[in-house]
Design an enzyme around this catalytic site. Sequence first.
Site, mmCIF file in Angstrom:
data_model
loop_
_atom_site.group_PDB
_atom_site.id
_atom_site.type_symbol
_atom_site.label_atom_id
_atom_site.label_comp_id
_atom_site.label_asym_id
_atom_site.label_seq_id
_atom_site.Cartn_x
_atom_site.Cartn_y
_atom_site.Cartn_z
ATOM 1 N N TYR A 148 0.964 -1.253 -0.069
ATOM 2 C CA TYR A 148 0.131 0.025 0.002
ATOM 3 C C TYR A 148 1.088 1.240 -0.027
ATOM 4 O O TYR A 148 1.761 1.338 0.778
ATOM 5 C CB TYR A 148 -0.722 -0.146 1.453
ATOM 6 C CG TYR A 148 -1.758 1.263 1.398
ATOM 7 C CD1 TYR A 148 -2.834 1.350 0.456
ATOM 8 C CD2 TYR A 148 -1.658 2.173 2.308
ATOM 9 C CE1 TYR A 148 -3.722 2.410 0.686
ATOM 10 C CE2 TYR A 148 -2.578 3.142 2.662
ATOM 11 C CZ TYR A 148 -3.607 3.315 1.557
ATOM 12 O OH TYR A 148 -4.541 4.563 1.658
ATOM 13 N N ASP A 243 9.045 3.024 0.179
ATOM 14 C CA ASP A 243 8.237 3.327 0.917
ATOM 15 C C ASP A 243 8.190 3.077 2.406
ATOM 16 O O ASP A 243 7.762 1.763 2.942
ATOM 17 C CB ASP A 243 6.684 3.024 0.332
ATOM 18 C CG ASP A 243 5.575 3.485 1.256
ATOM 19 O OD1 ASP A 243 5.557 4.165 2.170
ATOM 20 O OD2 ASP A 243 4.442 3.683 0.538
ATOM 21 N N LYS A 271 3.912 8.654 9.131
ATOM 22 C CA LYS A 271 3.441 8.064 10.377
ATOM 23 C C LYS A 271 4.511 8.333 11.586
ATOM 24 O O LYS A 271 4.477 9.588 11.915
ATOM 25 C CB LYS A 271 3.641 6.494 10.116
ATOM 26 C CG LYS A 271 2.379 6.070 9.147
ATOM 27 C CD LYS A 271 1.858 4.699 9.351
ATOM 28 C CE LYS A 271 0.502 4.580 8.611
ATOM 29 N NZ LYS A 271 0.478 3.926 7.225
HETATM 30 C C1 LIG Z 1 -0.122 4.286 6.023
HETATM 31 C C2 LIG Z 1 0.765 4.227 4.662
HETATM 32 C C3 LIG Z 1 0.622 5.059 3.559
HETATM 33 C C4 LIG Z 1 -0.399 6.194 3.761
HETATM 34 O O1 LIG Z 1 0.065 7.120 4.594
HETATM 35 P P1 LIG Z 1 -1.167 8.141 4.852
HETATM 36 O O2 LIG Z 1 -0.571 9.112 5.801
HETATM 37 O O3 LIG Z 1 -2.147 7.142 5.441
HETATM 38 O O4 LIG Z 1 -1.551 8.921 3.697
HETATM 39 C C5 LIG Z 1 1.661 5.036 2.513
HETATM 40 N N1 LIG Z 1 2.424 3.904 2.355
HETATM 41 C C6 LIG Z 1 2.523 3.049 3.394
HETATM 42 C C7 LIG Z 1 3.637 1.889 3.500
HETATM 43 C C8 LIG Z 1 1.783 3.070 4.552
HETATM 44 O O5 LIG Z 1 1.718 2.258 5.599
#
Ligand SMILES: *Cc1c(COP(=O)(O)O)cnc(C)c1O
Length: 430
Positions: A148, A243, A271
């Site tokens: 994601y 990511d 995060k």
């Molecule tokens: C949570 C998450 C996102 C998205 O971040 P948001 O602050 O919710 O937009 C993108 N990449 C990874 C790996 C994530 O866990």
Amino acid sequence: MLPRSRYPRSEKCFAAASRILPGGVDSPVRAFKAVGATPIFVVRGRGAYLEDVDGHRYIDYVMSWGPLIHGHAPGGLVKALASAASQGTSFGAPTELETRLARRVAMLMPSMERVRFVSSGTEAAMSAARLARAATRREKIVKFEGCYHGHADAFLVQAGSGAMTLGVPTSPGVTAGAAQDTLLARYNDLGSVEDVFRQYSGEIAAVFVEPIAGNMGVVPPREGFLQGLREICDREGALLVFDEVISGFRAGAGGAQRVFGVRPDLTCLGKIIGGGLPVGAYGGRRDVMDLVAPAGPVYQAGTLSGNPLAMTAGLWSLEQLSPKLYRRLGALGARLAAGLADAARDAGVALQVSAFGSLLTPFFTSQPVRDFRSALSCDTDAYGRFFRAMLARGVYPPPSQFEAWFLSAAHTDRHVARTLEAAREAMHEV
Ligand SMILES: *Cc1c(COP(=O)(O)O)cnc(C)c1O
């Protein structure tokens, strides 16, 4: 007669919310749909605990989905935020806080020679994709099934039938045009990446990967997987984008890139970097980042980017990271993982616990989980029963089989022991 609900006030709140917010929430997993329950409405978080409107207290393993590595409302953070707020909450003009946080990020992750702050992980990944396309003058990106990267159109894509198919939108509203520039490969399968590059030779701008997958449940990379991606990207002239929105400052202070010794061209953060406030960042190679406006032509902006409260929370959170913290979190994670596996075995429940430091997922399946397809072998109804049984015993695991459990500095051996007591009982209700 139906038994009285344990959550009458939460149910009332949810009914009211559902009349004005689509589905009653502002982000889908919060609705507890995947576990057949109605969401608890929260009044406060403290340390490792969450309290709901019905007066229940839970040991929290969601921790706002990862940001709260220091627990809920740590005193030092609350103080720093109050002090910052008294000076103004947003200026739309630069402050020194942004430079300080960027320097700290670059110190922890040396691949981030330049950093741009945004307000969410979604924004970070979306902006990194635009930048990678501009830098390579190519249009396609590769992502992995089950990874994601936020909800930008280019990433809301899954394979209909395997790695060689063109992307098919996961959501209505994503155009076929956006989806067709996203190619899919299988996590932990370098052969599938080679196949995609063979078919789209010279067209691929970047490979996006969660170096430790956290959004299909926790799935660590196989030995050599990340190194292999680095080699393929180098050979093909594509950018490697990590990511690390989850793994950054979680796998260790230097992220998965330090743990596995692989240097990406670009990194996305979110995060933990915001310490519980809305922050994201992307950054990496100086020559690439210097294409971002106003240094270069690639447009990207944000009214609240680099917000002083958010920067303050990020700085405070990153300053508290230490090798000792990761050792402690790793030991707690290992205890929790082993205890959950034992509880399942004793109850005759098929379970695979996948863990990395303070991240873990108990997969309700008898098969090892190495990628999205094997994750889908899980019995999600069993997870739902387990979740509800844990919640009734004062433990709040993530309300979906495919989300990571997060430990924090506020969790102790005692919390883990209490969690495992609850789990031993809950496994009999699975
Ligand atoms: C949570 C998450 C996102 C998205 O971040 P948001 O602050 O919710 O937009 C993108 N990449 C990874 C790996 C994530 O866990």
